[in-house]
Scaffold this motif. Structure first.
Motif, PDB file in Angstrom:
ATOM      1  N   PRO A   1       0.833  -1.330   0.066  1.00 40.19           N
ATOM      2  CA  PRO A   1       0.166  -0.028  -0.054  1.00 40.19           C
ATOM      3  C   PRO A   1       0.700   1.094   0.138  1.00 40.19           C
TER       4      PRO A   1
ATOM      5  N   TYR B   1       0.835   5.331   0.498  1.00 37.57           N
ATOM      6  CA  TYR B   1       0.088   6.543   1.059  1.00 37.57           C
ATOM      7  C   TYR B   1       0.908   7.660   1.631  1.00 37.57           C
TER       8      TYR B   1
ATOM      9  N   ARG C   1      -4.189   6.690   3.666  1.00 38.02           N
ATOM     10  CA  ARG C   1      -4.354   5.209   4.224  1.00 38.02           C
ATOM     11  C   ARG C   1      -5.421   4.566   4.391  1.00 38.02           C
TER      12      ARG C   1
ATOM     13  N   MET D   1      -5.937   1.353   2.238  1.00 41.88           N
ATOM     14  CA  MET D   1      -6.149   0.106   2.982  1.00 41.88           C
ATOM     15  C   MET D   1      -7.588  -0.732   2.583  1.00 41.88           C
TER      16      MET D   1
ATOM     17  N   VAL E   1      -7.377  -2.395  -0.512  1.00 39.31           N
ATOM     18  CA  VAL E   1      -6.619  -3.572  -0.306  1.00 39.31           C
ATOM     19  C   VAL E   1      -7.169  -4.574   0.434  1.00 39.31           C
TER      20      VAL E   1
ATOM     21  N   VAL F   1       0.470  -8.640   2.939  1.00 44.09           N
ATOM     22  CA  VAL F   1       0.246  -7.081   2.854  1.00 44.09           C
ATOM     23  C   VAL F   1       1.173  -6.532   3.494  1.00 44.09           C
ATOM     24  N   ASP F   2       2.203  -5.713   2.891  1.00 42.64           N
ATOM     25  CA  ASP F   2       3.256  -5.027   3.551  1.00 42.64           C
ATOM     26  C   ASP F   2       2.811  -3.749   4.155  1.00 42.64           C
ATOM     27  N   ASP F   3       2.010  -3.676   5.401  1.00 43.06           N
ATOM     28  CA  ASP F   3       1.855  -2.437   5.658  1.00 43.06           C
ATOM     29  C   ASP F   3       2.600  -1.679   6.777  1.00 43.06           C
ATOM     30  N   ARG F   4       3.961  -1.964   6.991  1.00 40.74           N
ATOM     31  CA  ARG F   4       4.734  -1.342   7.689  1.00 40.74           C
ATOM     32  C   ARG F   4       4.912   0.114   7.562  1.00 40.74           C
ATOM     33  N   ASP F   5       4.290   0.663   8.461  1.00 42.79           N
ATOM     34  CA  ASP F   5       4.521   2.256   8.235  1.00 42.79           C
ATOM     35  C   ASP F   5       6.116   2.863   8.501  1.00 42.79           C
TER      36      ASP F   5
ATOM     37  N   LYS G   1      10.609  -1.623   0.441  1.00 40.54           N
ATOM     38  CA  LYS G   1      10.003  -2.624   0.590  1.00 40.54           C
ATOM     39  C   LYS G   1      10.012  -3.461  -0.697  1.00 40.54           C
TER      40      LYS G   1
END
Length: 763
Positions: free
Chosen positions: A295, A297, A303, A307, A310, A325-329, A336
């Motif tokens: 994702p 954003y 976000r 999301m 997604v 799902v790589d949502d590491r902020d 990534k």
């Protein structure tokens, strides 16, 4: 552009491989345990998928999984001559446990033919027990001196199948079924690695096998990798471990056995077949994560929208796709992308605010790096599109690897053409040579015959080496030769550490200690000079001749096998220590050179062991023959006092005289059972009148004899039991209720004749 953390293949292929293993988080060298690795989560996830695919195929072919011990009695390894010759330099021993020295040491399994053979000999009795089809997933230990993650490590993980069959044809069918339906099918359909199915030469086959088959793959450096083996062991292990069965004609036969295995080496094959300068490339069917969604954003509002999209897109993926799902902020999208490219994820989906508005996503395929592999597609029908793309990537990887192999494979008609071709890939040539010819080619070119392909042209041709006409083709590959320089270096530095080598062997080996320090010093010096000569000249004839004779001399002088193994271990360590000094001095010892050096060390070890083993066996056979002759004399003397008497047709008597111990009881019982069968006796009379003492041991022997006789269809009558002895037996707690018991022989004979329809009448 290549990743800065990865050395390019063109610059240093070996370092490129090590960089991939490290950066893809596949494994790490276990520095505190020599020669071993820690398989990390990403690497183990690939191995689990390999296990699943292989295990399903193994079970579909009728096999069941079992598990045998990690430790094997050392004596088991010694039972099959070729087997011990092949594995002796590689075994790790356990000599101490529970604070005490073990009188019978164990080895950590290098492979399990021996211990499985021991149990198969107990489990198999009749042709109805065959075939016996078992497999085990386990780890093994082979003490490697120079290692590479997954490809060659002291400890590795694998499956090993072991089967037993009634005929050679059944064993051969099993061996080829595994090669084709399990190994080759898995390599090509799941790993996307094209393989050549072939027969190993006599020189290269598994120690103790009748025939060895293999699948061979080409790596991106043009060299071969053996990806799996399947062995028809013939009856060698069946003879060594007495694996016998009664056939349909009631004849005792030795079983025909097989063994076969693939290991975590397949992970190395996967890396070297598909990966590039950007990192790991995994075929979708073996990718722990097939799709990663990133994702994109800049704020909380974006976000939330991204999301939500997604979540909607991935709602139906569970069970259909392996995804993340790589949502590491805390990480940027670029970081990534880089990480997932390094780890070989086949498909990357990018979803940003503009993609939400347009109803599209960006798709990047790992097998086509850069802009060429990236496209924008509608969100509608995305799941079906991804599934189709994964199949396309799987097929594309196989086609690319096959094209690479074929472009670097050529038919050669002369020895000069062979030597030129093996520098760039596989050489396919007609072959009619023998093991000596094969060794000479290896000495001269560092090329080995990888296999005799099972898919043969069927048309005649001229052998590339001997000039003889044949219809058989073989494939070879090269080994880089810079070992001459190391041979010269080793010769110049033999005395560096030689005294320490001699001291270690002297302290640990009672056999070599008998030579004295000066004699042992000369032995070690001569052995190392032989190796230097082989490295410099490329000829192995002298080293084979000298070490074969040396092994025979050691056996004749009464050295134990441990003496030989101790000497081999320390000489190997000495040579590799000099190799480290050679590298530290600025010399280049490439992986192929290391393999050539290791091959020579194995040749020395095998030759010494073979010379020792052959003479040792001859000596032991002579000793055994003498012992058998002495035992036969003792047996004859003993049995004169215990004749087996045929009284009437169908009736035999055994008059026991003197004390009965367990050894004599066993011998008499064996003769009795033979007599029952030979004379077709229906009734056996045991007369214990001449036995001075009837105690628990004697009574239990009588019961054992009765049960054994009854099992083969005879009835037992016990005579010589008076009131006093009967009372003694009752006090001992022994019940003879299953036997007919009489006080004297006449009464027993009368009963026996009555059972057969005869009567004794007064004249």
């Amino acid at each position: 552009m290549p990743k800065e953390v990865i050395t390019t293949r063109a610059k240093d292929y070996n370092q490129w491989y090590l960089d991939i293993v490290r950066e893809a988080d596949m494994a790490e060298v276990a520095e505190v345990v020599r020669g071993c690795i820690v398989v990390k989560a990403n690497g183990w996830a690939v191995w689990e998928l390999m296990q699943r695919g292989l295990d399903d195929r193994i079970k579909e072919t009728g096999h069941s999984n079992v598990q045998f011990p990690l430790l094997i009695p050392k004596s088991f390894i010694m039972k099959e001559a070729d087997h011990v010759e092949g594995f002796a330099p590689e075994v790790a021993e356990v000599t101490r446990a529970g604070g005490e020295e073990l009188t019978d040491p164990y080895v950590i399994r290098p492979t399990s033919e021996t211990i499985i053979g021991h149990f198969y000999s107990k489990w198999i009795r009749s042709y109805r027990d065959l075939p016996l089809l078992y497999n085990q997933w386990c780890n093994v230990m082979r003490w490697e001196m120079r290692t590479r993650p997954f490809l060659r490590t002291s400890e590795f993980w694998w499956q090993e199948g072991h089967t037993a069959h009634a005929t050679e044809a059944d064993a051969e069918a099993e061996t080829l079924k595994i090669l084709y339906d399990v190994y080759a099918d898995f390599a090509e359909q799941v790993m996307a690695v094209p393989v050549i199915r072939g027969l190993k030469t006599e020189k290269e086959k598994f120690p103790g096998a009748l025939r060895s088959y293999c699948i061979e793959a080409m790596m991106q450096d043009g060299r071969a990798l053996q990806a799996g083996t399947s062995h028809n062991l013939g009856q060698n292990f069946a003879h060594a471990f007495d694996i016998t069965f009664t056939d349909q004609n009631n004849t005792i036969q030795h079983a025909w056995t097989t063994s076969w295995g693939v290991s975590t080496r397949l992970i190395g094959a996967l890396i070297m077949t598909h990966s590039d300068d950007e990192g790991l490339v995994l075929p979708p069917r073996l990718a722990p994560t097939q799709v990663v969604v990133v994702p994109i954003y800049k704020n909380d509002a974006e976000r939330e929208k991204v999301m939500a999209t997604v979540a909607a897109l991935t709602a139906g993926w569970k069970g259909a796709l392996r995804y993340k799902v790589d949502d590491r902020d805390n990480l940027s999208p670029g970081f990534k992308y880089n990480e997932w490219e390094l780890k070989g994820v086949p498909v990357r989906i990018e979803v940003g605010p503009k993609d939400v508005e347009k109803g599209s996503v960006a798709i990047a395929r790992r097998d086509v790096p850069g802009r060429e592999g990236k496209s924008f597609v509608p969100q509608d029908g995305l799941t079906a599109r991804i599934l189709a793309l994964l199949e396309e990537i799987q097929a594309s990887l196989f086609a690319r690897a096959l094209r690479f192999r074929e472009e670097r494979t050529a038919d050669v008609a002369s020895y000069d053409e062979l030597k030129a071709q093996i520098e760039r890939g596989f050489a396919r040539a007609y072959w009619a040579g023998d093991t000596n010819d094969e060794k000479r080619i290896q000495d001269e070119t560092r090329a080995t015959i990888r296999c005799i392909p099972l898919d043969q042209p069927g048309t005649p041709g001229i052998c590339v080496y001997t000039g003889k006409e044949t219809t058989q083709q073989a494939r070879s590959r090269t080994m880089t030769d810079t070992t001459v320089a190391f041979g010269s270096y080793l010769q110049e530095h033999i005395n560096d550490g030689l005294d320490a080598l001699v001291d270690r062997v002297f302290q640990e080996s009672p056999g070599y200690r008998s030579q004295g320090v000066d004699g042992l010093h000369q032995t070690m010096y001569s052995t190392l000079l032989l190796m230097c000569n082989a490295l410099v000249t490329g000829s192995e004839e002298t080293i084979v001749s000298r070490l074969t004779n040396a092994g025979a001399d050691r056996a004749q002088d009464g050295y134990m096998i441990d003496d030989i193994l101790i000497a081999i271990r320390h000489v190997r360590n000495f040579v590799w220590d000099r190799a480290e000094q050679f590298i530290a001095a600025g010399a280049a010892l490439l992986p192929a050179d290391a393999r050539a050096l290791e091959d020579l060390l194995h040749l020395m070890s095998r030759t010494l062991m073979l010379g020792y083993s052959q003479t040792y066996q001859q000596t032991m056979q002579a000793v055994a023959q003498q012992a058998a002759e002495i035992e036969a004399q003792r047996y004859t003397i003993r049995e004169l006092g215990t004749p087996i008497l045929p009284l009437y047709e169908g009736v035999i008597a055994l008059p026991l005289v003197g004390a009965i111990d367990s050894y004599r009881a066993t011998q008499v019982l064996e003769r009795l059972l033979e007599a029952i069968s030979e004379k077709q006796a229906d009734i056996v009379i045991l007369d214990i009148t001449g036995v001075p003492v009837v105690d628990t041991g004697v009574a239990n022997y009588l019961l054992q004899t009765a049960r054994a006789a009854q099992l083969i269809g005879a009835q037992v009558v016990l005579v010589g039991i008076g009131a006093e002895i009967a009372q003694t037996l009752v006090q001992l707690g022994v019940s003879l209720s299953q036997l007919k018991v009489y006080a004297n022989l006449q009464a027993g004979i009368s009963y026996a004749l009555g059972q057969l329809g005869y009567k004794i009448t007064a004249s």
